[in-house]
Motif scaffolding. Structure first.
Motif, short mmCIF file in Angstrom:
data_model
loop_
_atom_site.label_atom_id
_atom_site.label_comp_id
_atom_site.label_asym_id
_atom_site.label_seq_id
_atom_site.Cartn_x
_atom_site.Cartn_y
_atom_site.Cartn_z
N CYS A 1 67.59 -47.34 15.99
CA CYS A 1 66.79 -46.43 15.14
C CYS A 1 65.96 -47.21 14.11
CB CYS A 1 67.72 -45.44 14.44
SG CYS A 1 68.46 -44.24 15.55
N PHE A 2 66.54 -48.28 13.58
CA PHE A 2 65.83 -49.07 12.59
C PHE A 2 64.61 -49.74 13.21
CE2 PHE A 2 65.28 -53.25 10.56
CZ PHE A 2 64.96 -52.83 9.27
N PHE A 3 64.80 -50.33 14.44
CA PHE A 3 63.68 -50.97 15.09
C PHE A 3 62.60 -49.95 15.51
CE2 PHE A 3 66.77 -54.45 15.75
CZ PHE A 3 66.02 -55.49 15.27
N CYS A 4 63.05 -48.79 15.92
CA CYS A 4 62.07 -47.75 16.26
C CYS A 4 61.26 -47.32 15.06
CB CYS A 4 62.80 -46.55 16.88
SG CYS A 4 63.50 -46.88 18.51
N LEU A 5 61.93 -47.22 13.92
CA LEU A 5 61.22 -46.84 12.69
C LEU A 5 60.20 -47.91 12.30
CD1 LEU A 5 60.96 -44.84 10.38
CD2 LEU A 5 62.79 -46.08 9.19
N LEU A 6 60.58 -49.17 12.43
CA LEU A 6 59.64 -50.23 12.14
C LEU A 6 58.45 -50.21 13.09
CD1 LEU A 6 62.05 -53.26 11.43
CD2 LEU A 6 60.72 -51.94 9.78
N PHE A 7 58.71 -49.87 14.32
CA PHE A 7 57.61 -49.82 15.30
C PHE A 7 56.61 -48.72 14.95
CE2 PHE A 7 55.88 -48.04 19.23
CZ PHE A 7 55.20 -49.14 19.71
N PHE A 8 57.13 -47.56 14.60
CA PHE A 8 56.24 -46.45 14.26
C PHE A 8 55.47 -46.73 12.96
CE2 PHE A 8 59.15 -43.99 17.05
CZ PHE A 8 58.19 -43.53 17.94
N LEU A 9 56.14 -47.38 12.00
CA LEU A 9 55.44 -47.71 10.76
C LEU A 9 54.31 -48.71 11.00
CD1 LEU A 9 58.41 -47.97 8.22
CD2 LEU A 9 56.67 -46.18 8.38
N SER A 10 54.58 -49.68 11.86
CA SER A 10 53.53 -50.64 12.16
C SER A 10 52.37 -49.98 12.89
CB SER A 10 54.10 -51.79 12.99
OG SER A 10 54.59 -51.30 14.23
N CYS A 11 52.64 -49.03 13.71
CA CYS A 11 51.56 -48.31 14.40
C CYS A 11 50.75 -47.45 13.44
CB CYS A 11 52.14 -47.45 15.51
SG CYS A 11 52.83 -48.43 16.85
N SER A 12 51.43 -46.86 12.41
CA SER A 12 50.72 -46.03 11.44
C SER A 12 49.80 -46.86 10.57
CB SER A 12 51.71 -45.26 10.58
OG SER A 12 52.52 -46.17 9.84
N ASP A 13 50.11 -48.10 10.29
CA ASP A 13 49.23 -48.96 9.48
C ASP A 13 47.95 -49.29 10.22
OD1 ASP A 13 52.03 -50.84 8.12
OD2 ASP A 13 51.06 -48.96 7.45
N ASP A 14 48.01 -49.43 11.53
CA ASP A 14 46.81 -49.73 12.30
C ASP A 14 46.02 -48.50 12.69
OD1 ASP A 14 48.67 -52.28 14.11
OD2 ASP A 14 47.56 -52.38 12.19
N GLY A 15 46.59 -47.32 12.35
CA GLY A 15 45.96 -46.08 12.81
C GLY A 15 44.60 -45.79 12.22
N PRO A 16 44.35 -45.78 10.87
CA PRO A 16 43.05 -45.41 10.29
C PRO A 16 41.96 -46.38 10.71
CG PRO A 16 44.77 -45.35 8.62
CD PRO A 16 45.36 -46.01 9.82
N ASP A 17 40.81 -45.84 11.11
CA ASP A 17 39.67 -46.63 11.56
C ASP A 17 38.70 -46.79 10.39
OD1 ASP A 17 37.24 -46.35 14.25
OD2 ASP A 17 37.83 -48.02 12.96
N THR A 18 38.61 -48.00 9.89
CA THR A 18 37.73 -48.26 8.73
C THR A 18 36.26 -48.20 9.09
OG1 THR A 18 37.89 -50.62 9.17
CG2 THR A 18 39.47 -49.68 7.61
N SER A 19 35.91 -48.30 10.35
CA SER A 19 34.51 -48.23 10.74
C SER A 19 33.93 -46.84 10.49
CB SER A 19 34.36 -48.61 12.22
OG SER A 19 35.09 -47.68 13.03
N LYS A 20 34.74 -45.81 10.56
CA LYS A 20 34.25 -44.46 10.29
C LYS A 20 33.83 -44.31 8.83
CE LYS A 20 36.94 -42.23 13.91
NZ LYS A 20 37.97 -41.19 14.21
N GLU A 21 34.54 -44.92 7.89
CA GLU A 21 34.17 -44.85 6.49
C GLU A 21 32.84 -45.57 6.24
OE1 GLU A 21 37.34 -46.39 4.22
OE2 GLU A 21 38.74 -44.77 4.70
N ALA A 22 32.58 -46.64 6.93
CA ALA A 22 31.32 -47.37 6.76
C ALA A 22 30.13 -46.55 7.23
CB ALA A 22 31.37 -48.69 7.50
N LYS A 23 30.35 -45.65 8.16
CA LYS A 23 29.26 -44.84 8.67
C LYS A 23 28.86 -43.73 7.70
CE LYS A 23 30.35 -45.57 13.54
NZ LYS A 23 30.75 -44.93 14.82
N LEU A 24 29.69 -43.44 6.69
CA LEU A 24 29.40 -42.36 5.75
C LEU A 24 28.40 -42.80 4.68
CD1 LEU A 24 32.96 -40.86 5.20
CD2 LEU A 24 31.11 -39.97 6.64
#
Length: 355
Positions: free
Chosen positions: A18-41
């Motif tokens: 469970c601990f490793f799964c939680l770390l995996f999901f947290l690492s995926c959430s950090d890479d989730g937001p796309d900063t290129s969309k903010e630059a287009k605004l």
């Protein structure tokens, strides 16, 4: 058989998983937001913020067929200069229209301000308001830069430090009505500076139908020009049908109006100055003392110094009439009666009385 150790081991394994799964999901959430969309605004925000500035450049100069000089004020004093600011109550000049039509341009007499300064910007722009400089309706737009001033002065054979006529072209349609007051308002100066221009002005309220923001009795040296469109010319021709041929010839000759450079403004002359002019005095009539008249009095001769304007003009000497002879003036009144007795009526009347 005791199964407790196995249960404890399985719990530890599950917690570890469970601990490793939680770390995996947290690492995926950090890479989730796309900063290129903010630059287009950012371009969208820039377009909305600069929409007003872009809209100013879309207006063109009005199309007119006749252009005439309307209002002007040409008196000034040397070294009397002022500027425009973008701050309210320090950013306008006013005039009262004398003709109906479309405002085409305003000429100011001045020179270019300093090139490098902490107070003066490189350009200014604004609009025209009617009736009130703060809340009157906005009409048209205009722009004037230091480079424009230098180029216009060079066309007149002047240096940038020498004063001359500076033209402010009015963009857009500014309908002008006879008797209405209009304000040339500055609302923006480039380079984040507070002032622009070095324009000549006069004191003493030389232009009663307007003023400069600096003082109620101060007026800029200016000229305003009004033009007429084809619709306005047609209306005037219908109102004045008797003068239709003359107006038709005028409009055909002025199809491409080009106004010659105006003369420089007139400097003001101090009212305290005394202007004198030398005169050569000659008597109106020469009198010969032998003819019975009296010669001119020595007091009425011309003064040694020049005659000032505020002095009364010297009148010619007054000649006294000749004195009549004693034989004509010294006869007593009784001498008339003997002449009346010699008349025919008196002789006949007295003769009848004797009879």
């Amino acid at each position: 058989m005791n199964t407790l150790p196995y249960i404890q081991i399985s719990r530890k394994v599950s917690l570890t998983l469970c601990f490793f799964c939680l770390l995996f999901f947290l690492s995926c959430s950090d890479d989730g937001p796309d900063t290129s969309k903010e630059a287009k605004l950012s371009p969208v925000i820039d377009k909305s913020a600069s929409s007003e500035i872009v809209g100013r450049t879309k207006q063109d100069s009005p199309v007119v067929y006749v252009e005439e000089l309307d209002q002007f004020q040409e008196f000034f004093k040397e070294q009397h200069e002022t500027s425009f600011s973008h701050v309210a109550n320090k950013n306008w000049m006013s005039f009262t229209a004398g003709k109906d039509g479309v405002l085409t341009k305003i000429l100011l007499f001045g020179k270019a301000n300093y090139l490098i300064s902490q107070h003066y910007g490189s350009a200014m722009r604004g609009f025209v308001r009617k009736s009130n400089p703060n809340n009157g309706p906005k009409l048209g737009q205009w722009e004037l830069s230091r480079d424009d001033i230098v180029a216009q002065l060079a066309n007149q054979g002047l240096q940038e430090t020498e004063p001359g006529w500076i033209t402010i072209a009015i963009k857009g349609r500014v309908p002008q009505e006879n008797g209405s007051t209009y304000f040339l308002v500055c609302d923006q100066i480039d380079d984040d500076k507070s002032w622009f221009g070095a324009f000549a002005f006069s004191e003493g309220n030389t232009y009663l139908s307007g003023r400069h923001w600096l003082h109620p009795d101060h007026d800029l040296v200016f000229r305003t020009y009004v033009g007429k469109t084809s619709e306005q010319i047609d209306k005037e021709q219908k109102k004045h049908a008797d003068f239709e041929p003359a107006q038709a010839s005028q409009t055909s000759d002025l199809g491409d109006p080009r106004i010659s450079p105006p003369p420089p403004p007139k400097p003001m002359i101090s009212t305290d100055a005394v202007i004198s002019r030398p005169i050569e005095y000659k008597p109106a009539v020469e009198v010969d003392p032998k003819l019975g008249g009296t010669p001119p009095s020595p007091k009425s001769s011309a003064p040694d110094g020049p005659l000032l304007e505020n002095e009364d003009s010297i009148s010619p000497p007054i000649l006294q009439p000749e004195e009549p002879k004693a034989a004509e003036t010294d006869q007593p009144e009784e001498s008339v009666e003997p002449k009346e007795e010699k008349s025919l009526f008196n002789r006949l009347f007295k003769k009848n009385e004797q009879d």
